[in-house]
Design an enzyme around this catalytic site. Structure first.
Site, PDB file in Angstrom:
ATOM      1  N   SER A 148      27.944 -14.090  17.042  1.00 52.84           N
ATOM      2  CA  SER A 148      27.667 -14.146  15.619  1.00 52.84           C
ATOM      3  C   SER A 148      28.080 -12.813  15.019  1.00 52.84           C
ATOM      4  O   SER A 148      27.571 -11.768  15.429  1.00 52.84           O
ATOM      5  CB  SER A 148      26.167 -14.394  15.432  1.00 52.84           C
ATOM      6  OG  SER A 148      25.806 -14.271  14.081  1.00 52.84           O
ATOM      7  N   LYS A 174      31.023 -17.198  15.126  1.00 55.04           N
ATOM      8  CA  LYS A 174      30.252 -17.558  13.928  1.00 55.04           C
ATOM      9  C   LYS A 174      30.309 -16.399  12.949  1.00 55.04           C
ATOM     10  O   LYS A 174      30.114 -15.247  13.342  1.00 55.04           O
ATOM     11  CB  LYS A 174      28.815 -17.865  14.356  1.00 55.04           C
ATOM     12  CG  LYS A 174      27.778 -17.868  13.257  1.00 55.04           C
ATOM     13  CD  LYS A 174      26.455 -18.439  13.765  1.00 55.04           C
ATOM     14  CE  LYS A 174      25.273 -17.610  13.325  1.00 55.04           C
ATOM     15  NZ  LYS A 174      23.994 -18.145  13.822  1.00 55.04           N
ATOM     16  N   LYS A 176      28.853 -14.672   9.467  1.00 50.73           N
ATOM     17  CA  LYS A 176      27.804 -14.662   8.459  1.00 50.73           C
ATOM     18  C   LYS A 176      28.480 -14.701   7.094  1.00 50.73           C
ATOM     19  O   LYS A 176      29.470 -13.973   6.879  1.00 50.73           O
ATOM     20  CB  LYS A 176      26.968 -13.388   8.597  1.00 50.73           C
ATOM     21  CG  LYS A 176      26.111 -13.376   9.855  1.00 50.73           C
ATOM     22  CD  LYS A 176      25.013 -14.421   9.756  1.00 50.73           C
ATOM     23  CE  LYS A 176      24.023 -14.311  10.903  1.00 50.73           C
ATOM     24  NZ  LYS A 176      22.959 -15.316  10.800  1.00 50.73           N
ATOM     25  N   ASP A 201      27.393 -19.128   8.858  1.00 47.77           N
ATOM     26  CA  ASP A 201      25.935 -19.158   8.705  1.00 47.77           C
ATOM     27  C   ASP A 201      25.568 -18.412   7.424  1.00 47.77           C
ATOM     28  O   ASP A 201      25.838 -17.214   7.298  1.00 47.77           O
ATOM     29  CB  ASP A 201      25.280 -18.479   9.923  1.00 47.77           C
ATOM     30  CG  ASP A 201      23.756 -18.553   9.890  1.00 47.77           C
ATOM     31  OD1 ASP A 201      23.200 -19.114   8.913  1.00 47.77           O
ATOM     32  OD2 ASP A 201      23.131 -18.051  10.847  1.00 47.77           O
ATOM     33  N   GLU A 226      25.920 -23.428   8.726  1.00 48.56           N
ATOM     34  CA  GLU A 226      24.511 -23.313   9.127  1.00 48.56           C
ATOM     35  C   GLU A 226      23.667 -22.830   7.951  1.00 48.56           C
ATOM     36  O   GLU A 226      24.026 -21.872   7.272  1.00 48.56           O
ATOM     37  CB  GLU A 226      24.462 -22.300  10.290  1.00 48.56           C
ATOM     38  CG  GLU A 226      23.090 -22.057  10.887  1.00 48.56           C
ATOM     39  CD  GLU A 226      23.189 -21.068  12.065  1.00 48.56           C
ATOM     40  OE1 GLU A 226      24.279 -20.903  12.644  1.00 48.56           O
ATOM     41  OE2 GLU A 226      22.160 -20.452  12.387  1.00 48.56           O
ATOM     42  N   ASP A 251      18.837 -24.228  10.704  1.00 48.40           N
ATOM     43  CA  ASP A 251      18.217 -23.195  11.529  1.00 48.40           C
ATOM     44  C   ASP A 251      16.807 -22.957  10.960  1.00 48.40           C
ATOM     45  O   ASP A 251      15.834 -23.601  11.395  1.00 48.40           O
ATOM     46  CB  ASP A 251      19.111 -21.930  11.479  1.00 48.40           C
ATOM     47  CG  ASP A 251      18.518 -20.713  12.162  1.00 48.40           C
ATOM     48  OD1 ASP A 251      17.377 -20.780  12.661  1.00 48.40           O
ATOM     49  OD2 ASP A 251      19.175 -19.648  12.202  1.00 48.40           O
ATOM     50  N   LYS A 275      15.937 -22.475  18.333  1.00 48.90           N
ATOM     51  CA  LYS A 275      15.486 -21.152  18.779  1.00 48.90           C
ATOM     52  C   LYS A 275      14.047 -21.308  19.229  1.00 48.90           C
ATOM     53  O   LYS A 275      13.179 -21.667  18.421  1.00 48.90           O
ATOM     54  CB  LYS A 275      15.512 -20.154  17.618  1.00 48.90           C
ATOM     55  CG  LYS A 275      16.890 -19.821  17.092  1.00 48.90           C
ATOM     56  CD  LYS A 275      16.810 -18.867  15.901  1.00 48.90           C
ATOM     57  CE  LYS A 275      18.208 -18.526  15.411  1.00 48.90           C
ATOM     58  NZ  LYS A 275      18.204 -17.891  14.074  1.00 48.90           N
ATOM     59  N   GLY A 303      20.018 -17.293  18.409  1.00 49.76           N
ATOM     60  CA  GLY A 303      19.557 -15.988  18.883  1.00 49.76           C
ATOM     61  C   GLY A 303      18.924 -15.213  17.752  1.00 49.76           C
ATOM     62  O   GLY A 303      19.165 -15.505  16.573  1.00 49.76           O
TER      63      GLY A 303
HETATM   64  O1  SMG Z   1      21.080 -12.973  18.770  1.00 48.30           O
HETATM   65  O2  SMG Z   1      23.244 -13.188  18.678  1.00 48.30           O
HETATM   66  C1  SMG Z   1      22.135 -13.105  18.153  1.00 48.30           C
HETATM   67  C2  SMG Z   1      22.069 -13.171  16.649  1.00 48.30           C
HETATM   68  C3  SMG Z   1      22.505 -14.487  16.140  1.00 48.30           C
HETATM   69  O3  SMG Z   1      23.173 -14.729  13.855  1.00 48.30           O
HETATM   70  C4  SMG Z   1      22.251 -14.689  14.660  1.00 48.30           C
HETATM   71  N1  SMG Z   1      20.977 -14.844  14.267  1.00 48.30           N
HETATM   72  O4  SMG Z   1      20.337 -16.850  11.404  1.00 48.30           O
HETATM   73  O5  SMG Z   1      21.087 -17.384  13.301  1.00 48.30           O
HETATM   74  C5  SMG Z   1      20.681 -16.520  12.531  1.00 48.30           C
HETATM   75  C6  SMG Z   1      20.584 -15.073  12.911  1.00 48.30           C
HETATM   76  C7  SMG Z   1      19.183 -14.584  12.739  1.00 48.30           C
HETATM   77  C8  SMG Z   1      18.945 -13.183  13.102  1.00 48.30           C
HETATM   78  S1  SMG Z   1      19.307 -12.115  11.810  1.00 48.30           S
HETATM   79  C9  SMG Z   1      18.489 -10.653  12.170  1.00 48.30           C
HETATM   80 MG    MG Z   2      21.119 -18.875  11.544  1.00 50.63          MG
END
Ligand code: SMG
Ligand code: MG
Length: 390
Positions: A148, A174, A176, A201, A226, A251, A275, A303
Site C-alpha cells: 500500500s 495499492k 492511497k 484506497d 476501497e 474496509d 482486518k 494491514g
Molecule cells: O499495513 O501495509 C499496511 C498498511 C495498509 O493501507 C493500509 N492500511 O485503510 O487499509 C487502510 C490502511 C489503514 C492504515 S492507515 C494508518
Molecule cells: Mg483501507
C-alpha cells in the site's frame, strides 16, 4: 461436520494469570500519508497474556488519533484497563465463545477487544503445541503479498516506489487516493504500468456527489476501489456501486460479521478487506471469511502498519482458503528499519510470504529490542495493577 476451528470455539479452560499492555514506538522507514493524514511512527500497543507458564501475544492496531476509526491508543488502554482485563481475569476462559460472551456486555472498541483476543488465541495455540494458522484451519502455505503506497509529494516519487515494489515481486500495488490525488495520478501510473494488479484506497474521502468524478476511474482496469465513502456507511456504497464498473471493496464500513452480512445482502460491495484488528478479533474475522466464501465474495487481508506481532496474526488469518487476493502484507523492512520479531517477514521473489509452521505466532519475539523500545508497561492481575515506566 464441525468447522476446522472448533478447537478454538471451545477449548480446555485456561486461567489467565496476568495481562500486560506494553507501549513502544517504532519509526516508519518513511512517512505514510492517506486521505486523513500522515503517520511518521507507530505507537504500538502489545498485549501479553500469561497462563500456566505460557505467554500469548497480540497487538492493538488503533492509531494515536481518531482518524481511521474512533478508537485510539488512549481509548484502548482505558477500556482494557478498566473493563476488558478485569472481565478476562475474573474466571478461567474456555474458548472464543466464552471470551466473546465475557466481553459481550461492553459496547464497541473492536480494536481493543481484538488485541486481547489475539493474545488469547496465541496462548491457546501454544497450549496445544500448534501454529495459529493450523488452529484456524489455514490451508495456504504461502500468502500473496501486496503493498500500500501513501500519497506522495510528486507523481514521480510514486512511480519510483511502484517500480521498486514491482521489481521485488509484490503481486498488487495499492495507491492511497484523495480529492486532488486520484484520476490524473492513476492515469499516469497506468501509462507506465499497463498490466500490474492495481487498486486504490480512498479511506472515506468522497461522497455520493463525487460519483461522476469517481466514474472516470473505470477507464483504468482497477482491481477495486476501497472505501470511497463514509467510514460507517453501507447504503450509499450500494448506490455508488450501481453506477461504476470498478469493483467496490469495503474496509472501515465492515466492523463486524453483521455489517458484512448486511453489506452483502444489500449489494454494497464486491470485495471485502478483512482486518482481524478492525473487526474485534478472530471470531468475527472467521465468521466474515466463511460468509464471504459461501457467497463467492473475494476477501483479502488488510494491514494497519502493525509490528511483526500483529502482522504474524494477519499472515495466519490470510492462510484461510477464502483469501484469494493479495493482501496488505508486506515485508518487515517495508515498514521498519528493524522489526520486533525474528525472523522478520520476508517477501519472496515470487511475491509471497511464508506462513510459519512453528507453535503459536511462529515467530520469535525479539525481547531485547522490545525491551529497548518499551515506553510503559501496565500489568494486570486478579490482585490489581502494577505500572512501570521506562
Ligand atoms: O499495513 O501495509 C499496511 C498498511 C495498509 O493501507 C493500509 N492500511 O485503510 O487499509 C487502510 C490502511 C489503514 C492504515 S492507515 C494508518
Ligand atoms: Mg483501507
Amino acid at each position: 461436520m464441525s468447522p476446522p476451528y472448533a478447537a478454538l470455539r471451545t477449548s480446555a479452560p485456561l486461567r489467565i494469570e496476568a495481562i500486560e499492555l506494553r507501549l513502544l514506538r517504532l519509526d516508519l522507514v518513511e512517512p505514510f500519508e492517506t486521505s486523513f493524514g500522515r503517520v511518521r511512527s507507530r505507537l504500538i500497543v502489545l498485549v501479553k497474556m500469561e497462563a500456566e507458564g505460557l505467554e500469548g501475544w497480540g497487538e492493538i492496531v488503533a492509531g494515536e488519533e481518531p482518524l481511521y476509526s474512533y478508537e485510539t491508543v488512549g481509548t484502548a488502554m482505558h477500556v482494557v484497563r478498566d473493563y476488558f482485563a478485569p472481565a478476562v481475569l475474573e474466571a478461567p476462559l474456555s474458548g472464543l465463545s466464552d471470551f466473546a460472551e465475557r466481553l459481550a456486555p461492553f459496547r464497541g472498541h473492536p480494536m481493543a477487544r481484538a488485541g486481547l483476543e489475539l493474545a488469547y488465541v496465541d496462548l491457546i495455540a501454544r497450549a496445544r503445541g500448534e501454529s495459529i494458522a493450523s488452529l484456524l484451519g489455514g490451508v495456504q502455505v504461502r500468502v500473496q503479498a501486496g503493498v500500500s503506497l501513501g500519497i506522495q509529494a510528486e507523481v514521480s516519487g510514486l512511480l519510483e516506489r511502484i517500480e521498486k515494489f514491482v521489481r521485488l515481486g509484490y503481486r498488487r500495488i495499492k495507491l492511497k487516493i484523495k480529492p486532488g490525488w486520484d484520476v490524473a495520478v492513476v492515469r499516469e501510473v497506468r501509462r507506465h504500468h499497463p498490466d500490474i494488479l492495481l487498486s486504490v484506497d480512498a479511506n472515506a474521502a468522497y461522497t455520493l456527489a463525487d460519483r461522476p468524478h469517481l466514474k472516470q476511474l473505470d477507464a483504468f482496469a482497477l482491481l477495486m476501489i476501497e472505501q470511497p465513502l463514509e467510514h460507517d456507511d453501507l447504503l450509499d456504497h450500494a448506490e455508488l456501486r450501481r453506477g461504476l464498473t470498478t469493483p467496490i471493496c469495503l474496509d472501515e464500513s465492515i466492523g463486524s460479521a453483521r455489517a458484512a452480512r448486511q453489506a452483502l445482502d444489500r449489494g454494497c460491495c464486491d470485495i471485502v478487506n478483512l482486518k482481524v484488528g478492525r473487526v474485534g478479533g478472530y471470531s468475527q474475522a472467521l465468521a466474515i471469511h466463511d460468509l464471504c466464501r459461501s457467497r463467492g465474495v473475494p476477501v483479502w487481508c488488510g494491514g494497519m502498519l502493525e509490528s511483526g506481532i500483529g502482522r504474524a496474526h494477519n499472515i495466519a488469518l490470510a492462510s484461510l482458503p477464502g483469501f484469494t487476493l493479495p493482501g496488505d502484507i508486506s515485508a518487515s523492512r517495508r515498514y521498519f528499519a528493524r522489526d520486533i520479531i525474528a525472523p522478520e517477514v520476508e517477501v519472496g521473489a515470487d511475491g509471497t510470504v511464508e506462513v510459519p509452521r512453528g507453535v503459536g505466532l511462529g515467530f520469535e519475539i525479539d525481547r531485547d529490542y522490545v525491551a529497548a523500545k518499551t515506553e510503559t508497561v501496565e500489568r494486570f492481575t486478579l490482585r490489581g495493577k502494577t505500572v512501570s515506566v521506562s
